[in-house]
Write an enzyme that holds these catalytic residues in place. Structure first.
Site, mmCIF file in Angstrom:
data_model
loop_
_atom_site.group_PDB
_atom_site.id
_atom_site.type_symbol
_atom_site.label_atom_id
_atom_site.label_comp_id
_atom_site.label_asym_id
_atom_site.label_seq_id
_atom_site.Cartn_x
_atom_site.Cartn_y
_atom_site.Cartn_z
ATOM 1 N N SER A 34 0.916 -1.172 -0.164
ATOM 2 C CA SER A 34 0.073 -0.083 0.017
ATOM 3 C C SER A 34 0.949 1.410 -0.157
ATOM 4 O O SER A 34 0.267 2.115 -0.217
ATOM 5 C CB SER A 34 -0.843 0.047 1.282
ATOM 6 O OG SER A 34 -0.327 -0.267 2.429
ATOM 7 N N HIS B 270 -5.077 -3.320 -2.746
ATOM 8 C CA HIS B 270 -4.747 -2.523 -3.923
ATOM 9 C C HIS B 270 -4.490 -3.080 -5.053
ATOM 10 O O HIS B 270 -4.320 -2.573 -6.265
ATOM 11 C CB HIS B 270 -3.552 -1.632 -3.554
ATOM 12 C CG HIS B 270 -3.673 -0.965 -2.330
ATOM 13 N ND1 HIS B 270 -4.207 0.398 -2.390
ATOM 14 C CD2 HIS B 270 -3.329 -0.901 -1.114
ATOM 15 C CE1 HIS B 270 -4.217 0.899 -1.355
ATOM 16 N NE2 HIS B 270 -3.689 0.079 -0.562
ATOM 17 N N LYS C 263 -11.590 0.726 -2.905
ATOM 18 C CA LYS C 263 -10.540 1.313 -3.630
ATOM 19 C C LYS C 263 -10.992 1.433 -5.235
ATOM 20 O O LYS C 263 -11.616 2.102 -5.340
ATOM 21 C CB LYS C 263 -9.322 0.606 -3.289
ATOM 22 C CG LYS C 263 -8.776 1.046 -1.802
ATOM 23 C CD LYS C 263 -7.812 0.177 -1.135
ATOM 24 C CE LYS C 263 -7.765 0.893 0.518
ATOM 25 N NZ LYS C 263 -6.813 -0.146 1.258
HETATM 26 C C1 LIG Z 1 -6.913 -0.167 2.622
HETATM 27 C C2 LIG Z 1 -6.434 -1.505 3.101
HETATM 28 C C3 LIG Z 1 -6.793 -2.412 4.115
HETATM 29 C C4 LIG Z 1 -8.093 -1.916 4.518
HETATM 30 O O1 LIG Z 1 -9.388 -1.966 3.883
HETATM 31 P P1 LIG Z 1 -10.750 -1.137 4.210
HETATM 32 O O2 LIG Z 1 -11.741 -1.703 3.429
HETATM 33 O O3 LIG Z 1 -10.162 0.158 3.801
HETATM 34 O O4 LIG Z 1 -10.804 -1.210 5.615
HETATM 35 C C5 LIG Z 1 -6.560 -3.609 4.176
HETATM 36 N N1 LIG Z 1 -5.001 -4.049 3.569
HETATM 37 C C6 LIG Z 1 -4.731 -3.282 2.837
HETATM 38 C C7 LIG Z 1 -3.192 -3.583 2.126
HETATM 39 C C8 LIG Z 1 -4.983 -2.101 2.563
HETATM 40 O O5 LIG Z 1 -4.444 -1.201 1.655
#
Ligand SMILES: *Cc1c(COP(=O)(O)O)cnc(C)c1O
Length: 383
Positions: free
Chosen positions: A177, A205, A236
């Site tokens: 991330s 991601h 995302k």
């Molecule tokens: C954003 C993210 C999460 C959390 O996901 P949400 O739906 O925003 O709670 C988990 N793992 C990674 C690698 C992320 O980037």
């Protein structure tokens, strides 16, 4: 308590770690409004520009008309509604998986799945740069933990070889991330075979962003393995909210029955599920959007590198520009905002000490001109 709170805040301030939350007016998009000024957004995870897409909005509105706003209860009580089932079917088909389960967010999924599948008798092998929600899931599971240096499969192999544990789980982000590099999934799958381990792959991601049709990290490496339990999110690239886990029917059955963050929480609102179903439909029929995203990422990386800006090993739409000291990263970010570009500075503990950075992200919606002009401004601000 009073002293504790005041002292903690002073400590954060001294370290340049106080976070200020910026308010955005209006919807997410490639331009957003901050302090009554439209600025080019280069730090959102809305990679395909779907968060304000009319088709997703229509799907959500029509689900509200049909099913109302709230789900009323946990999935295990009275909160499993038609849109939850439809979403699980859509993501299962998209991922070509045996079974799928939807969670309220990626954070909840990681806490729930890891604590459900791992216990004191499990040994977990975790990449040092894995997401904070994975770290929290591991802590909650009480499993013994071996962390390996970022992407270092030689070290991972050593640790697996040393292990005397009968149950082993390798955990890794698909696309990291904060660094935008991709886990060496082929090698990791080979190691999982060799040492009889399971793999928990967090593709928050990667889903919708990487692989030629956006199916994520497994598509990048063309890997299908029943050792991989895959998690991803709808918040995302898919422009909605929530998360999924794909695995065998048996694993999903266990998670459903034991993951506390699935059991003890009100399920997602039906409109949110309907928007996610629509997003999956869109990317199923329109890989052009994904191709555009990947081209934009390549362009931005090349332009930054041509100006001598270090983007680590990023090969995706997440492109770090390393600065180092926290205060400097903040200053560069503030300077760019004045020039009409919003890129958030990322500081520890989100990234390792001394590696504060701009975390730049592109979307399929940015134009070549916007990206080239941005790089000029970024290079100027860094100087
Ligand atoms: C954003 C993210 C999460 C959390 O996901 P949400 O739906 O925003 O709670 C988990 N793992 C990674 C690698 C992320 O980037």
């Amino acid at each position: 308590m009073d002293n504790f709170i005041t002292e903690k805040l002073i400590e954060l301030k001294d370290k340049g770690l106080i976070r200020r939350i910026k308010k955005v007016h209006g919807p997410q998009g490639k331009y957003i409004n901050i302090d009554n000024k439209d600025v080019l957004l280069l730090c959102s995870n809305d990679y395909l520009g779907l968060a304000n897409d009319q088709r997703l909005k229509d799907a959500a509105i029509s689900a509200i008309s049909e099913y109302g706003t709230g789900s009323g209860a946990s999935r295990l009580v009275s909160g499993t509604m038609t849109p939850h089932i439809e979403l699980e079917k859509a993501i299962r088909d998209f991922k070509n998986a045996e079974a799928a389960l939807v969670f309220n967010s990626g954070y909840n999924a990681n806490i729930g799945v890891i604590t459900s599948l791992c216990d004191r008798n499990t040994e977990i092998f975790s990449d040092k740069l894995n997401h904070a929600s994975i770290v929290d899931g591991i802590t909650g599971s009480r499993a013994s933990l071996r962390r390996y240096p970022h992407l270092d499969t030689d070290k991972l192999r050593e640790l697996l070889k040393e292990s005397k544990s009968k149950r082993k789980m390798i955990i890794t982000d698909g696309v990291f991330s904060m660094d935008g590099d991709v886990t060496p999934l082929k090698k990791i799958t080979e190691l999982a075979e060799e040492f009889d381990a399971l793999i928990y792959l967090d593709d928050a991601h990667g889903t919708g962003s990487v692989g030629s049709t956006g199916r994520g990290t497994t598509e990048v490496f063309n890997i299908k393995s029943n050792r991989i339990i895959e998690m991803g999110t709808f918040g995302k690239a898919l422009g909605s909210f929530g998360a999924y886990v794909c695995a065998s029917t048996e694993i999903i059955e266990l998670i459903k029955n034991t993951a506390r963050s699935f059991i003890y929480t009100t399920s997602l609102p039906p409109a949110v599920c309907a928007a996610s179903v629509e997003a999956i439909k869109i990317i199923n029929n329109d890989t052009e959007r994904i191709t555009r995203l990947q081209k934009n990422a390549e362009l931005l990386r090349e332009e930054l590198n041509n100006r001598g800006i270090d983007t680590l090993n990023s090969t995706t739409q997440i492109i770090p520009a390393i600065i180092g000291p926290n205060h400097d990263a903040m200053k560069v970010s503030e300077r760019l905002l004045i020039e009409g570009i919003f890129i958030q500075a990322i500081r520890p503990p989100s990234v390792p000490q001394g590696s504060a950075r701009l975390r730049i992200t592109v979307t399929s919606e940015h134009t070549e001109k916007e990206l080239i002009e941005s790089v000029e401004k970024i290079a100027g601000a860094l100087k």
